[in-house]
Design a protein around this motif. Sequence first.
Motif, short mmCIF file in Angstrom:
data_model
loop_
_atom_site.label_atom_id
_atom_site.label_comp_id
_atom_site.label_asym_id
_atom_site.label_seq_id
_atom_site.Cartn_x
_atom_site.Cartn_y
_atom_site.Cartn_z
N GLU A 1 -0.09 -9.94 6.33
CA GLU A 1 0.67 -10.80 7.23
C GLU A 1 1.32 -11.95 6.47
N GLU A 2 0.55 -12.54 5.57
CA GLU A 2 1.08 -13.67 4.81
C GLU A 2 2.24 -13.24 3.92
N ALA A 3 2.09 -12.03 3.30
CA ALA A 3 3.15 -11.54 2.41
C ALA A 3 4.43 -11.26 3.20
N LEU A 4 4.30 -10.61 4.36
CA LEU A 4 5.48 -10.34 5.18
C LEU A 4 6.10 -11.65 5.67
N GLY A 5 5.25 -12.60 6.05
CA GLY A 5 5.76 -13.89 6.51
C GLY A 5 6.51 -14.63 5.43
N ASP A 6 6.01 -14.52 4.15
CA ASP A 6 6.71 -15.21 3.05
C ASP A 6 8.11 -14.66 2.87
N VAL A 7 8.24 -13.34 2.95
CA VAL A 7 9.55 -12.73 2.72
C VAL A 7 10.48 -12.97 3.91
N LEU A 8 9.95 -12.80 5.14
CA LEU A 8 10.80 -12.91 6.33
C LEU A 8 11.05 -14.36 6.73
N ASP A 9 10.18 -15.26 6.24
CA ASP A 9 10.27 -16.68 6.61
C ASP A 9 9.98 -16.86 8.10
N TRP A 10 9.13 -16.00 8.65
CA TRP A 10 8.65 -16.12 10.02
C TRP A 10 7.14 -15.96 10.00
N THR A 11 6.53 -16.23 11.11
CA THR A 11 5.09 -16.00 11.24
C THR A 11 4.89 -14.58 11.77
N VAL A 12 4.06 -13.83 11.04
CA VAL A 12 3.84 -12.43 11.39
C VAL A 12 2.45 -12.29 11.99
N THR A 13 2.38 -11.64 13.16
CA THR A 13 1.11 -11.37 13.83
C THR A 13 0.98 -9.87 13.99
N SER A 14 -0.07 -9.31 13.36
CA SER A 14 -0.26 -7.86 13.45
C SER A 14 -0.89 -7.51 14.78
N ILE A 15 -0.52 -6.35 15.28
CA ILE A 15 -1.04 -5.87 16.57
C ILE A 15 -1.95 -4.67 16.36
N GLN A 16 -1.56 -3.80 15.46
CA GLN A 16 -2.27 -2.53 15.37
C GLN A 16 -2.14 -1.95 13.97
N VAL A 17 -3.24 -1.33 13.49
CA VAL A 17 -3.24 -0.57 12.25
C VAL A 17 -3.76 0.80 12.57
N THR A 18 -2.95 1.83 12.33
CA THR A 18 -3.37 3.20 12.65
C THR A 18 -3.07 4.11 11.49
N SER A 19 -3.93 5.13 11.33
CA SER A 19 -3.68 6.15 10.32
C SER A 19 -2.71 7.16 10.87
N SER A 20 -1.74 7.61 10.09
CA SER A 20 -0.73 8.55 10.55
C SER A 20 -0.75 9.81 9.72
N ASN A 21 -1.92 10.19 9.18
CA ASN A 21 -1.99 11.42 8.40
C ASN A 21 -1.98 12.63 9.33
N GLU A 22 -1.47 13.75 8.82
CA GLU A 22 -1.43 14.96 9.64
C GLU A 22 -2.85 15.43 9.89
N GLY A 23 -3.07 16.07 10.99
CA GLY A 23 -4.39 16.59 11.31
C GLY A 23 -4.79 16.14 12.69
#
Length: 1575
Positions: free
Chosen positions: A1400-1422
Amino acid sequence: MERRGLLWVCLLSACVRAVAGAPIGTSIINCASQSDEVNLGPVDEGYEGDVEVITGIQAGANILLVPYAFPDHLEYLEMSFSLGDTSATIRTKKVLDADALKLTDRVLYYSIKCDDGFGYQNYRKLRLNDINDNSPVFAERLYTTDISETVTLETEVFRVTAEDADSSPTFSRLTYSFTPPSEDFIVSNSGAFILKKRLNYNNAPRYSFTLTAQDIDGKNDTTSVVFNVVDSDNLNPFFSHSLYQAVIQENENGAFADILPEAIKAQDGDMGINMTVTYSISTVSPNAYVTNFNIDPNTGVLSVGTAFDREEMSSSIVSVSIKAAQTDDRLKTADAVVSVTVQDINDNAPTFDTNNYDITFLENSPVDAVVFKAIVTDLDEGGFVGTLRILPDSAPFSVDPDGTVRVKDSAVLDRETIEAIVFQIEATETDVPNHVTTAQVTVTLTDENDNSPTFSSSMYEGEVTADQVVDMELVQVEANDPDADINGQIKYSIEFGNSEGYFSMDEDTGAITLAKTIPLQENKILEFPLYITATDRGIVPRTSAAQVLIRAPGNSNPQFLQRVFTGVVEEEQEPGAFIVKVSFLKLPETDPPVTLQVTSEGDKFSISNNGELTTSVKLDFDEAPHDYSVGISITDGTTTDNAVVEVSVTDINDNSPVFASESVTEVVPEDAEVPSNITVVAATDKDSGFNKEIRYSLRGGEGRFSIDPLSGMVSLIGELDRETKAEYTVLVLAEDQGRPVKSATTALTVQVSDVNDNIPKFSQDAYQVEVLETEAVESTLLTLSAEDPDEELNARVSYSIFQQSPVSDPAAFALDASSGVLRLVQPLDYSEVKEYTLKIQASDGGSPSLVGNATVVVVVKDVNNNPPEFNQELYEVSISENLASGASILLLEVTDRDEGGFSNGHFLVSPSDTFEINKQGVVSLKKNVTLDRETKDKYNLEVVAVDQPTEGLSATAQLEVTVLDYNDNTPQFPSIPDPLEIREGSYTPEAPGEILAIVPTDADLGSNGEVTLSFVTPHPLFRFREDGMLLAVAPLDRETTDTYELFIKASDNGSPQRENITSITVRLLDVNDNKPEFSLSSYVSSLLLKDAEEGTVVLKLSATDPDSGNNSMITYSFSKGSSKYLALNGESGEVTLTSEVSALTEDTVVELTAMATDHGEPPLNSTAAVEIHLRIASITDNVAFLKSSYNFSLSENQPEGTAVGQVSASSGSNLYNVSYVLKTHGELFSISSDGSILTSAELDKEEQEWYILEVEAVDTRTPPTSAVTMVRVRVEDVNEPPKFTEEVYEAAVINIAPYKTPVTQVKASDPDVGEQPKYSLSDSSAFGIDEDSGQVYVVSAAGLDGESIELEVKATDPRGSISTAKVKVQIQKGASNSDVVIISLNQPANTVENKISELEEALGDVLDWTVTSIQVTSSNEGGTVSRVLRSSVRTLVSFVAFDDEEVVPSEDVRRKLRSESAAVTAKLSSVFNTDVQFDLESTSQSEPADMSVVIALGVLLGVSVVGLIATTVVLIIRTKRRKHHSDDKESLDMKRRAEGYTNNDRKNSADSWKQQRRDSDTGANKNTDGNFSAL
């Protein structure tokens, strides 16, 4: 007493003394009866002033200050009293010293005696407090000892102790430390050095420490301690290096010139012993080379005895394992390895992998196509290094440096022209001796279908006669294909013109037959033009076409079908060669036959009745016409028809090229310019076209000539040198371009003409001739010769002298111009000129003339007539006596005016065993002779110089050699008594004690003989006076140290300095300076009389005197008090019962003062108190507890001072009291004087349930006795409520957070062991909590945008105790599903979860906004989501961006992510410490797949209806499957979203975050409903 108690007493006594003028105590005298003793104090030592004020003295009564037990104690006190006074004052006479009262336990004894008829005494005891007023003292300044390196670990190797004169153990107890720190030793508090690590003489032959003894307040003393490690023969020898490297060339033997990193050397590991070693070879790897090596057993020099052939070795490196063994113990060895590299020399020629290459290769392959790769190997190191080339150069191939053979000329690769090409590959080494190897290559060309079938004629004719029948053959066509195999096999077919089906054609033979009858027409010729093809059977077939004209005539006159026919024939064909077959019509076979004949050019051509035109003679293209018009006619006798056949004669390659001459000779000057043209060698060819085109090439010429392949111009391309080679014969080859090739050769001789390009060269650059000065004029001195390799005039040489030095007029020498003879033409005089230098020259006859130069040195020889002369008559030289044997001393200078000076002279010296002189006049010390100034300090010699070996003249000189002193003598000590003696005493540097004058001697002179005495290491107690007197300069105490071993050093002042070290022993003689010391300050004994009898020993006095002899002999007596019941043995100190003891009827205490007196002069004594208890009844002798152990219990959390229990001990007698001490857990418990145990702090059962206490009981006996008991205390549990880690938890969650999104996790711990609380939440429809983990999660945040929700969380333990905490949740507003941005990362889901905050901090540094994550999901086939890292992983991260409080639209975020893609990638890579790839994901699951179907259908529509239908069916099936798969994926994504995680609690740790994730997964698996449609 504990130190805390002492300090308290000291403070108390200080407070008492703080009262100005106040005595330590006051008392009322009792002269009426015997009173109890009075205890005063305590008071600090060092006190001066009033001790006691005594009142109650009757007027006129007298009192006395008398001893009590220890008479010497009165030396500290005096009494101020006058008769008539009613009070008296006891005051100090000198400063009170507790240390001096150490034997009486720091108690000062005195008594005030009533001087009346009864004489009652008032006993007093004044107790002194010891203060730390003494520092520790070491007896010696230096302690030295030898320690064997074999001493075992944990052994005490040495003990050094210091003494502290303070009397109390607190201040006299010492601790020891040493510097510098060492891991090899530790020192105990008793001063003992303990060995902790093995000693190693090699690493540390000596240890030097500064030992410090320190008391409790830091007072200290230091001494030096030196350990000399004694080496033992316990180590094996060792090599300087474990690995050596050596290099030798193959085919060489002998010692290695250089071994790295240094020469092989081994030595004894025990450096203090350093036993010699012997060397041997243990193993050689590979073992086959063991006999190739030798090693010198004494020096370790490794050598090769049998040379290597590197090419026969599997590896160029041989490992030689060498061993060094001690000469005294062969079992003590060391090992090393010598890595020997055998270097290669170029002794092998290169080899090809085969001598003959047979290669099949496709014809027509393009230029640079690879034919094959020749492998060239060389057994020498590095393999083949050189050049490759193709022989001959005309071969259509080239070769790369790596052996790859490629096509150079593709045109030549025509299988139909030449089936095989033979050439050679030559390999030449770069390095000398430049070995050359060749291999033969045969390239067989394989067929390519590069030729189309060729019909024998472009037009074929056939005829259907009136008697036609089915299957009759009408005409047979023929086509040829020069290709091979199936490429040359032909298949025939009729392509057009057979629409009515009258004809058929055999596809193999080309025969055209009648398939059905043709209805003929009267007087009409039916024509059927057929178009036929001949197709080969190649993979890619080639086709040719031709025309067949079938005529079906009815009845008709004979006639040609064409007015003009054409034909072609090659020249030089034998007569009868077929040219062409003309077509004609004739009557049916039953009609009269027709006749065909040649009407023009009949002498050369003929025609048959079937129309075949042939040759009648050989035709020559080169000498005759190329084209003929041949007239032909046909007749049946009635009717005639005419036609013309145009015949073309074609050229064949039947003529070879022809040179104008069989040989050509050209003359070329050797300085011809390179490059330059020499001549044209041309040939002619009578043929035409390609057959007459000529290409030229050369054979021979050593690379100095080239020829233009088209013009035949021969050119010079290399420099010529006639003197090296005067003629070259070059073969010129002319080849035409016909098939087959024809060629011719001619010899070109190139004669190199001479150019005057060589300077005449004398046989020597410099000549020298010796001539006696008496040589006759016209004598021949020397014949000179010079050579010129040029020819004729260019080589004709003439001689002359062009310079004489020194110049003379006339010249002294003459040189014959033609013969080169040098003659003397003037007389010589050695005294005037000793040497002439002539510069001569040789000139050739060329134009311009070239000149060579040389020098002739004419040495004029003298006749011996002058004696030699020394440059001085007397030589004086001084040399050091340490001059090395054979060393040079002096070079005598001798001159001789004759020729050569003194070069042939020699020297003689007067007979001497010490010196010698060589031919050059160098006077030297003889070998194996040494000088000793102390034996002889001067030598006088006579030296004679003789100038010739025989009949020489001579001169004489004197040589005086003075031997100078060298410091080669060590100072010598005189005889020193052993031991030296001196009385112990208080010596000082100002008042030293003289021991002995020690005066060493030294046989050397000057400063070399000046000797200085000193100690090896400075000694604090002794020093030397300048006259050598050994002095004692510090107090010597025999009782501390009775003998000193001193190491003294006698050093001279020479350079290098020499010194002699010896040891002397100084023994101290005793002086009676020590009082006897009792073993105890007081003796107490108790005796039960019923068991005793006369002579029973009650106690034994024991005193020691550290003095010796009579000074240490002791006699015992009682100095104060007596008892008729006791007797004292003056010698043994035994106190025994007398017979009077039987009269005792009650317990009695006898108090006496014992004195120990030595026999010294004057005698010294000391005293001790004696207290003897004579008991009638028996009592217990020791204190004891009533129980061996006690068990108590109390509830936890009780206040300080709670009673635990009581212990009890008895002394066995009411004479003695008992006190209690708590030995353990003093910080938690205390014990009172009656044995009651109390708590000192609250106890917590969860921290510790059981406590084991040790209680000690001590009585007041002297010495006291003690006993110990064990007390077990158990802390009983009281139920305590759970405790939250925080009172208020704060978290934030986004308004679109899905069900089960973790908010925060509360945590409460139960102090009660083994109990876990359950969690519950106050009434809230928006949030829920997991009762086991405390995870607070979202139920539904809809409609709560911007609100702050406060929740109450309860933690309840199993026994109903409750605690609460607050959870404040801020609902972030303004976000919707459309604001969610999804990115995919090529990282596992669990890795992303661990790094979510950093992400979140890394994305916020680049975008110059505050980033709040909502969800982390695996997207592997199966079908099942897994966080295990797979070969390809893909994790989806959903987030929302905020600008201050405003939500940033997802399109803005996506746009910025694209524009800042590189920065995002770099940031994420730094977060995950690996290369990260991210992609923007669409919020929809899949794009419509039907577009590709539409496109495919559109393409297929134009092909065929059938294809359309089939394709449609396939696509429908595929679309259904894809749709089904898409539905499955959509369903799976829904499930993945249900398992997703929203990170809204930034305070939680990564572990908590993952726990929340797992909890969320558990909940999500139970709730896969439509709550996720927004995402």
